[in-house]
Scaffold this motif. Structure first.
Motif, PDB file in Angstrom:
ATOM      1  N   GLU A  41     -30.235 -12.622 -89.455  1.00 44.64           N
ATOM      2  CA  GLU A  41     -30.131 -12.313 -88.033  1.00 44.64           C
ATOM      3  C   GLU A  41     -29.802 -13.574 -87.236  1.00 44.64           C
ATOM      4  O   GLU A  41     -30.278 -14.657 -87.549  1.00 44.64           O
ATOM      5  N   GLY A  60     -30.429 -14.160 -83.983  1.00 40.75           N
ATOM      6  CA  GLY A  60     -31.206 -14.289 -82.764  1.00 40.75           C
ATOM      7  C   GLY A  60     -31.537 -15.718 -82.394  1.00 40.75           C
ATOM      8  O   GLY A  60     -31.725 -16.040 -81.223  1.00 40.75           O
ATOM      9  N   ARG A  83     -32.153 -10.715 -80.610  1.00 40.10           N
ATOM     10  CA  ARG A  83     -31.995 -10.241 -81.990  1.00 40.10           C
ATOM     11  C   ARG A  83     -30.752  -9.364 -82.101  1.00 40.10           C
ATOM     12  O   ARG A  83     -30.365  -8.687 -81.148  1.00 40.10           O
ATOM     13  N   ASP A  84     -30.129  -9.370 -83.267  1.00 38.70           N
ATOM     14  CA  ASP A  84     -28.883  -8.636 -83.486  1.00 38.70           C
ATOM     15  C   ASP A  84     -28.976  -7.181 -83.053  1.00 38.70           C
ATOM     16  O   ASP A  84     -28.106  -6.683 -82.347  1.00 38.70           O
TER      17      ASP A  84
END
Length: 76
Positions: free
Chosen positions: A5, A7, A13-14
């Protein structure tokens, strides 16, 4: 395919970024369909205008669903 991820880079966050992006794209598409509807109507193509109206309706639904999920997930 990236499995980590991102983030750390964006601060979001994705999956949250994806939801924001999706909602924005749906809203943007609904606006664009308004132009397409007008173009089709100007050309006298009711069938095409109807297609764009249906697409606009679906884009509005997607935007509304995305906004609802965002509202549920926003943490102060």
């Amino acid at each position: 395919m990236q499995t980590q991820e991102t983030g750390e880079i964006t601060g979001t966050r994705d999956k949250d970024y994806d939801l924001i992006w999706f909602s924005e794209q749906c809203m943007s598409n609904a606006l664009k369909m308004e132009v397409f509807i007008a173009d089709a109507e100007r050309a006298g193509d009711a069938e095409l205008a109807d297609l764009f109206r249906r697409a606009q309706t679906e884009s509005r639904k997607g935007a509304e669903q995305g906004k609802q999920l965002l509202a549920q997930r926003i943490v102060a």
